[in-house]
Enzyme design. Structure first.
Site, PDB file in Angstrom:
ATOM      1  N   PRO A 132     -18.473  -6.894  -5.308  1.00 45.36           N
ATOM      2  CA  PRO A 132     -19.305  -6.708  -4.105  1.00 45.36           C
ATOM      3  C   PRO A 132     -20.170  -5.458  -4.183  1.00 45.36           C
ATOM      4  O   PRO A 132     -19.891  -4.517  -4.926  1.00 45.36           O
ATOM      5  CB  PRO A 132     -18.261  -6.578  -2.986  1.00 45.36           C
ATOM      6  CG  PRO A 132     -17.057  -6.005  -3.671  1.00 45.36           C
ATOM      7  CD  PRO A 132     -17.073  -6.534  -5.083  1.00 45.36           C
ATOM      8  N   ASN A 150      -6.618  -5.185  -5.227  1.00 48.69           N
ATOM      9  CA  ASN A 150      -7.669  -4.570  -4.422  1.00 48.69           C
ATOM     10  C   ASN A 150      -7.603  -3.040  -4.379  1.00 48.69           C
ATOM     11  O   ASN A 150      -8.619  -2.391  -4.166  1.00 48.69           O
ATOM     12  CB  ASN A 150      -7.593  -5.111  -2.988  1.00 48.69           C
ATOM     13  CG  ASN A 150      -8.445  -4.312  -2.027  1.00 48.69           C
ATOM     14  OD1 ASN A 150      -9.668  -4.409  -2.008  1.00 48.69           O
ATOM     15  ND2 ASN A 150      -7.790  -3.476  -1.223  1.00 48.69           N
ATOM     16  N   ASP A 157       0.861  -1.185   0.000  1.00 44.75           N
ATOM     17  CA  ASP A 157       0.000   0.000   0.000  1.00 44.75           C
ATOM     18  C   ASP A 157       0.895   1.232   0.000  1.00 44.75           C
ATOM     19  O   ASP A 157       1.968   1.209   0.616  1.00 44.75           O
ATOM     20  CB  ASP A 157      -0.899   0.020   1.236  1.00 44.75           C
ATOM     21  CG  ASP A 157      -2.168   0.849   1.043  1.00 44.75           C
ATOM     22  OD1 ASP A 157      -2.033   2.026   0.657  1.00 44.75           O
ATOM     23  OD2 ASP A 157      -3.259   0.324   1.284  1.00 44.75           O
ATOM     24  N   TYR A 161     -15.747   5.951 -11.258  1.00 44.50           N
ATOM     25  CA  TYR A 161     -15.587   4.684 -10.542  1.00 44.50           C
ATOM     26  C   TYR A 161     -16.167   3.525 -11.346  1.00 44.50           C
ATOM     27  O   TYR A 161     -15.513   2.482 -11.531  1.00 44.50           O
ATOM     28  CB  TYR A 161     -16.275   4.787  -9.181  1.00 44.50           C
ATOM     29  CG  TYR A 161     -16.131   3.572  -8.306  1.00 44.50           C
ATOM     30  CD1 TYR A 161     -14.943   3.312  -7.640  1.00 44.50           C
ATOM     31  CD2 TYR A 161     -17.195   2.687  -8.130  1.00 44.50           C
ATOM     32  CE1 TYR A 161     -14.810   2.201  -6.818  1.00 44.50           C
ATOM     33  CE2 TYR A 161     -17.073   1.576  -7.306  1.00 44.50           C
ATOM     34  CZ  TYR A 161     -15.874   1.340  -6.657  1.00 44.50           C
ATOM     35  OH  TYR A 161     -15.739   0.237  -5.852  1.00 44.50           O
TER      36      TYR A 161
END
Length: 266
Positions: free
Chosen positions: A192, A97, A46, A162
């Site tokens: 999701p 992710n 990250d 997005y």
């Protein structure tokens, strides 16, 4: 006599080396923790793992190594992956992710923000996948899980940046699934709906303020958009990633999996 041990083996990732992007908090931390629980050697990456910004990483197991990596930089990704393979000897699992969200009507879009979303959500996935595949190919085994979104299949107002980035990730998943299948490198995407992440907590608070009500009212606004009237738990995303990377996921590649509590049916 029941043979319960065989079900444990379906989720056993011992000996596998996994990289999770955007792992400082939220879904990324949950995914890294789940892979670790399944026995994998997990590397959490990250940009937040810098001297200035390690906030939120307390949700990540302290045993999991942290590495600073900018998914938008080929140089950064290449160096980090090379270091991981040098130290661990292999790279088997990649979970793409890392992602950000930006919402605005089309006539109010700030193009710099639009580009930022595309750079992280889309180009970041391409960068990481491009550099991971050669290492997976050496061992004729690889599992890539992209985190897309229900918004890839919806036409929600103000979500253009997005949704466009996630729709692209979902279609790249189909292409790469076909492209790499013969080499036993399987590529799938999870899509999701709303998850109880720190980002979602902020959205709930903002919606509550807009509605002039409580946080409960803000949360109800979002749960009312879901047929089962609930938000996903972070742990559920990690569980699904682990399933796809283990024995249970052998028959799946190029798939977009709707874990949306009925919001999107694919």
């Amino acid at each position: 006599m029941r043979k319960g041990e065989r079900f444990k083996e379906l989720f056993d990732l011992k000996g596998r080396v996994a990289v999770v992007t955007g792992a400082a908090k939220g879904n990324g931390a949950g995914i890294a923790n789940a892979l670790y629980d399944a026995g994998a050697q997990v590397m959490a990456t990250d940009v937040a793992f810098s001297d200035e910004g390690d906030s939120g990483s307390q949700s990540l197991y302290p045993e999991i190594p942290r590495m600073v990596m900018d998914v938008t930089s080929e140089e950064s990704v290449g160096e980090v992956f090379a270091t991981i393979v040098k130290e661990q000897g292999r790279l088997d699992i990649l979970c793409n992710n890392a992602g950000v969200i930006y919402k605005a009507p089309v006539d109010e879009l700030e193009m710099e923000q639009f580009r930022k979303v595309t750079e992280i959500n889309l180009h970041g996935v391409v960068n990481c996948t491009k550099h991971a595949v050669p290492y997976m190919r050496k061992n004729s085994w690889g599992r890539i899980v992209n985190i897309s979104s229900s918004q890839a299949f919806l036409a929600t107002e103000t979500y253009s940046a997005y949704s466009a980035s996630k729709a692209a990730v979902s279609h790249l998943t189909r292409i790469w699934g076909n492209e790499l299948a013969a080499e036993n490198i399987l590529v799938n995407a999870l899509c999701p709906c709303f998850v109880k992440t720190p980002m979602m907590t902020q959205s709930i608070a903002k919606k509550a303020q807009e509605l002039g009500g409580s946080l409960e009212m803000g949360e109800k606004y979002f749960t009312d958009l879901i047929p089962t009237h609930r938000l996903l738990e972070i742990e559920e995303i990690g569980n699904w990633v682990t399933l796809l990377c283990g024995e249970m996921g052998r028959a799946m590649t190029g798939s977009n999996i709707s874990i949306t509590c009925g919001q999107v049916t694919l």
